[in-house]
Design a protein around this motif. Structure first.
Motif, PDB file in Angstrom:
ATOM      1  N   ARG A   1       7.641 103.729 -54.391  1.00 53.19           N
ATOM      2  CA  ARG A   1       8.405 102.845 -53.500  1.00 53.19           C
ATOM      3  C   ARG A   1       7.540 102.298 -52.356  1.00 53.19           C
TER       4      ARG A   1
ATOM      5  N   SER B   1      11.344  93.582 -54.821  1.00 56.21           N
ATOM      6  CA  SER B   1      12.665  93.778 -54.219  1.00 56.21           C
ATOM      7  C   SER B   1      12.720  95.033 -53.345  1.00 56.21           C
ATOM      8  N   GLU B   2      11.600  95.754 -53.239  1.00 55.41           N
ATOM      9  CA  GLU B   2      11.551  96.871 -52.305  1.00 55.41           C
ATOM     10  C   GLU B   2      11.614  96.345 -50.869  1.00 55.41           C
ATOM     11  N   GLN B   3      12.355  97.040 -50.017  1.00 48.61           N
ATOM     12  CA  GLN B   3      12.433  96.640 -48.621  1.00 48.61           C
ATOM     13  C   GLN B   3      11.049  96.522 -47.993  1.00 48.61           C
ATOM     14  N   TYR B   4      10.185  97.452 -48.296  1.00 47.83           N
ATOM     15  CA  TYR B   4       8.802  97.397 -47.837  1.00 47.83           C
ATOM     16  C   TYR B   4       7.970  98.273 -48.763  1.00 47.83           C
TER      17      TYR B   4
ATOM     18  N   PRO C   1      14.365 100.880 -42.850  1.00 50.02           N
ATOM     19  CA  PRO C   1      14.909  99.626 -43.364  1.00 50.02           C
ATOM     20  C   PRO C   1      15.399  99.749 -44.807  1.00 50.02           C
ATOM     21  N   GLY C   2      16.629  99.289 -45.034  1.00 50.92           N
ATOM     22  CA  GLY C   2      17.238  99.377 -46.355  1.00 50.92           C
ATOM     23  C   GLY C   2      18.078 100.616 -46.575  1.00 50.92           C
TER      24      GLY C   2
ATOM     25  N   GLY D   1      19.567 104.012 -47.650  1.00 51.37           N
ATOM     26  CA  GLY D   1      19.428 104.779 -48.875  1.00 51.37           C
ATOM     27  C   GLY D   1      19.717 106.249 -48.668  1.00 51.37           C
TER      28      GLY D   1
ATOM     29  N   VAL E   1      18.524 102.541 -52.027  1.00 49.92           N
ATOM     30  CA  VAL E   1      17.963 101.715 -50.966  1.00 49.92           C
ATOM     31  C   VAL E   1      18.356 100.263 -51.235  1.00 49.92           C
ATOM     32  N   GLU E   2      18.828  99.578 -50.224  1.00 51.69           N
ATOM     33  CA  GLU E   2      19.230  98.183 -50.388  1.00 51.69           C
ATOM     34  C   GLU E   2      18.052  97.349 -50.878  1.00 51.69           C
ATOM     35  N   ARG E   3      18.300  96.530 -51.873  1.00 50.62           N
ATOM     36  CA  ARG E   3      17.247  95.695 -52.429  1.00 50.62           C
ATOM     37  C   ARG E   3      16.995  94.484 -51.551  1.00 50.62           C
ATOM     38  N   ARG E   4      15.771  94.072 -51.498  1.00 51.90           N
ATOM     39  CA  ARG E   4      15.365  92.911 -50.721  1.00 51.90           C
ATOM     40  C   ARG E   4      15.311  91.685 -51.630  1.00 51.90           C
TER      41      ARG E   4
END
Length: 312
Positions: A15, A55-58, A107-108, A110, A129-132
């Motif tokens: 991740r 699509s990972e937040q970071y 961020p995101g 999860g 974790v919220e997708r970006r």
């Protein structure tokens, strides 16, 4: 079709990697400028960087600190049930837990937990974790597409390898002689590699580019900005991926790569052993054997953060 009877690893992918650095501002400028990552959040003392096509937040976190260290390596899991089940297994095996499963405030968000591997590295496993929002990179757009893999230095490579196999379900893809093993959890040839070293440290972080042309253009951009390659451009034997290694402003090695080998059938795959020959080190012959500059750079400095929780 994969007919393997071996239980599937709860780990789906790599991740992000988090590092702490004393020269914070140069690190931020390097990653958002010449390296090509996108800042998504910061609070003066920590910056989060995304890859435009991921699509990972970071995929990289950089924190200001008095001493350089690897803060943590974060892996993804399929769902919260997988996170809980893994945490239960690690607790039963007397693995040292840093944070029990719960909501994440990075961020995101999860759901995840943290623990230490046998050499004291902090590992996070999370789900939900919220997708970006991501976008496809354009031809010739020479910025990282995603995080490819991370390589760690170990003073006991066999014990460290066994931990990731037995507790996290990693599988061996290949060996480079007896001093580096390449580990996978899904089809990517490796998301983690373990290298024998004189001390525990981060070896390098690798970022995948859109294709060969973009990989070469990105390598050229670094060179034009005065960043001489430590090794490369070239193409490895193990993993069959391209490589150009550079040093960041804090002395960590970072890599541009592309076309990492895929392993689609765990049941039929037999790990190979590659020798440290010019042809195995670099199939193209453009980078040659590992350079005198790369060897001390990849050993890095001893990690100052072992067995120590990250402050965020």
């Amino acid at each position: 079709m994969n007919l393997s009877t071996t239980p599937r690893s709860p780990i789906t992918h790599l991740r992000h990697v988090a590092i702490a650095v004393p020269d914070y501002e140069p690190a931020v400028e390097f990653n958002r400028g010449v390296w090509g990552l996108s800042p998504v959040a910061d609070d003066r003392d920590v910056s989060f960087f995304a890859a435009e096509a991921s699509s990972e937040q970071y995929i990289l976190r950089v924190r200001r600190a008095a001493e350089k260290r690897l803060d943590l390596i974060a892996f993804g899991a399929e769902n919260a049930a997988a996170v809980d089940a893994l945490a239960e297994r690690l607790i039963a095996a007397a693995v040292r837990i840093d944070r029990e499963p719960g909501k994440l405030d990075t961020p995101g968000g999860g759901y995840g937990f943290r623990f230490f591997d046998p050499e004291g590295r902090l590992i996070e496993v999370s789900s939900d974790v919220e997708r970006r929002a991501a976008r496809a990179l354009e031809p010739r757009e020479s910025i990282p597409r995603k995080l490819s893999h991370v390589v760690i230095n170990s003073t006991d490579i066999l014990n460290t390898k066994a931990f990731y196999e037995q507790h996290l379900g990693f599988r061996l893809s290949d060996w480079l002689e007896d001093h580096m093993c390449f580990m996978r959890t899904r089809i990517d040839h490796h998301i983690l590699a373990i290298s024998s070293g004189p001390h525990v440290a981060l070896n390098h972080i690798s970022f995948e580019m859109r294709g060969i042309d973009e990989y070469m253009r990105g390598s050229g951009r670094l060179i034009r900005h005065g960043n001489k390659p430590l090794w490369g451009p070239g193409r490895h034997g193990a993993g069959d991926n391209t490589f150009t290694y550079f040093m960041d402003p804090n002395g960590n090695v970072v890599e541009y790569t592309t076309e990492l080998e895929k392993i689609h059938d765990d049941e039929t795959w037999v790990p190979r052993r590659f020798e440290a020959t010019p042809e195995a080190a670099d199939q193209w012959g453009t980078g040659g054997l590992i350079t005198d500059a790369m060897i001390p750079a990849m050993f890095n400095e001893p990690d100052n953060g072992l067995w120590t929780p990250s402050p965020l």
